[in-house]
Design a protein around this motif. Sequence first.
Motif, PDB file in Angstrom:
ATOM      1  N   THR A 197     -64.164  -6.471  60.486  1.00 54.99           N
ATOM      2  CA  THR A 197     -63.220  -7.515  60.601  1.00 54.99           C
ATOM      3  C   THR A 197     -62.846  -7.765  62.074  1.00 54.99           C
ATOM      4  O   THR A 197     -64.159  -7.556  63.025  1.00 54.99           O
ATOM      5  N   ILE A 198     -62.137  -8.577  62.088  1.00 60.20           N
ATOM      6  CA  ILE A 198     -61.838  -9.543  63.433  1.00 60.20           C
ATOM      7  C   ILE A 198     -60.297  -9.562  63.888  1.00 60.20           C
ATOM      8  O   ILE A 198     -59.803 -10.005  62.948  1.00 60.20           O
ATOM      9  N   ALA A 199     -60.347  -9.271  64.912  1.00 62.12           N
ATOM     10  CA  ALA A 199     -58.768  -8.640  65.319  1.00 62.12           C
ATOM     11  C   ALA A 199     -58.139 -10.326  66.539  1.00 62.12           C
ATOM     12  O   ALA A 199     -59.462 -10.622  67.496  1.00 62.12           O
ATOM     13  N   MET A 336     -55.058  -1.779  64.659  1.00 60.90           N
ATOM     14  CA  MET A 336     -56.176  -3.196  64.492  1.00 60.90           C
ATOM     15  C   MET A 336     -57.186  -3.262  65.098  1.00 60.90           C
ATOM     16  O   MET A 336     -58.299  -3.369  65.480  1.00 60.90           O
ATOM     17  N   ASN A 339     -59.486  -1.050  64.668  1.00 57.81           N
ATOM     18  CA  ASN A 339     -60.254  -0.913  63.804  1.00 57.81           C
ATOM     19  C   ASN A 339     -60.933  -2.244  63.447  1.00 57.81           C
ATOM     20  O   ASN A 339     -61.721  -2.487  62.558  1.00 57.81           O
ATOM     21  N   SER A 340     -61.112  -2.641  64.502  1.00 59.21           N
ATOM     22  CA  SER A 340     -61.831  -3.677  64.682  1.00 59.21           C
ATOM     23  C   SER A 340     -63.028  -4.435  65.391  1.00 59.21           C
ATOM     24  O   SER A 340     -63.431  -3.202  65.731  1.00 59.21           O
ATOM     25  N   TYR A 341     -64.146  -4.971  64.984  1.00 58.09           N
ATOM     26  CA  TYR A 341     -65.808  -5.058  65.072  1.00 58.09           C
ATOM     27  C   TYR A 341     -65.741  -6.530  66.541  1.00 58.09           C
ATOM     28  O   TYR A 341     -66.116  -6.353  67.585  1.00 58.09           O
TER      29      TYR A 341
END
Length: 445
Positions: A197-199, A336, A339-341
């Motif tokens: 995941t990317i924000a 978000m 939960n983002s990498y």
Amino acid sequence: MTTATHPRTYATVTGPHATFVTLDGHAEPVTATGDEDIRLAVIRRATDEARRTGAPVELVTAGDRGEHHLLVHPAGDLSFVPPAAARDDDDAGDVEGDEDLDLGPYLELNDTSVSNDGEEVREQTPQPAHSPLSQAPAAEPPDRPSFLSPTTTTALRPTGWRGFLVDLGIRVRPSAAELRRAQQRASVSRQWAGCRTIAVANGKGGVGKTMTTAMLAAVYAREGGGSVLAWDNNDTRGTLGWRTEQGLYDTTIRDLLPAAPRLLAPTTGVSEISRFVHQQVTDRYDVLRSNPELLATDQRITATEFDVLMQVAARFYRMVIFDSGNDESAERWLRMIDNSYQLVIPTLATAESAESAALLLDALRGRDQRSAALADRAVVIVTQSEPAGATAARRIADGFDGHVRAVQIIPFDPAMKAGPLRFDTLHARTRDAWLSVAASAAEGL
């Protein structure tokens, strides 16, 4: 109270099905291949987490065979975590000593057994006395050559005038730029174990968050073979749906939410998600739309609802890119971040949007340890919004240098100003710039 000394992953195993929770809190289904035991698939997924961190992780399993605590090493070895070290006093429950834990189903899968003091002992699985395998081992067969050749990466073919010379039969080395692009394509086409995941975030509007989301999704999907979701995670008139193609169904995130339990059912087919997302035919990614016609009060997403939607996204996609709103206090915005990498912060080459990006970094560094790590590893994108803005863009980029992991500049391109966002409409140098941004972000995944 005793605290576990290793980071924890969790798995719930019920019959042939399992759900795995990563170190970052992502819940994802685990699927066994063929006749494989589901527990082996769980151990393999935990090993991927250990390899990603470079250190052992504790795997806590629960389900139809009780609760177990195993230490999974990056090499795939397993060792026993004693109950006293595995649990805090307040959640030990009814679990008794290690002599009552049925670790056999897990350890047999790895040909590993464990002594009572937690030491790992490698041994062969016992065989019956009458089994031929219990007799003296036979002599090792002689080595033979393999009839198969190892698969290698496709050779890089020069382009432009170099490609013309190659067509004439003249050997020409690829240029430095071609080699760099090949390395970047290899980076963005990588297939990770589990959903990444990317924000894309900046508290100021109009700084290129939607454009960045669409362009990154296009690069990852085109180079990596699809299975990428661009998620409009916005309470306040998110416009990702306006600048991308609409699919067969006029659906938004509000339609997906009540259907989540059905989509998470084991019998649901992968094509069922198509009813709720919008396929980008040429760029090969999907869009999960918000509804820009509704007020924020009519489409707020709670933290719990976000978590359910994230489970759906992780079930159907290998990568999710969040296009965020401007309300940094919204529950969906905070989840978000949790939960983002990888964090990507777009800004224009103006003082106001750059200051907003810097303030976001400051706020994340003060929020918690994980958010601070996201800020330190962030990729900042400075977009040249006017043809004559190259000097201003470089000045803004220099201001972020040393404060984040990478800073990239996107040159001016009229195709990004308004209208549909499609990768093929960009100039070649703009496409190269977005490929470089995606490769920088991939390093954090």
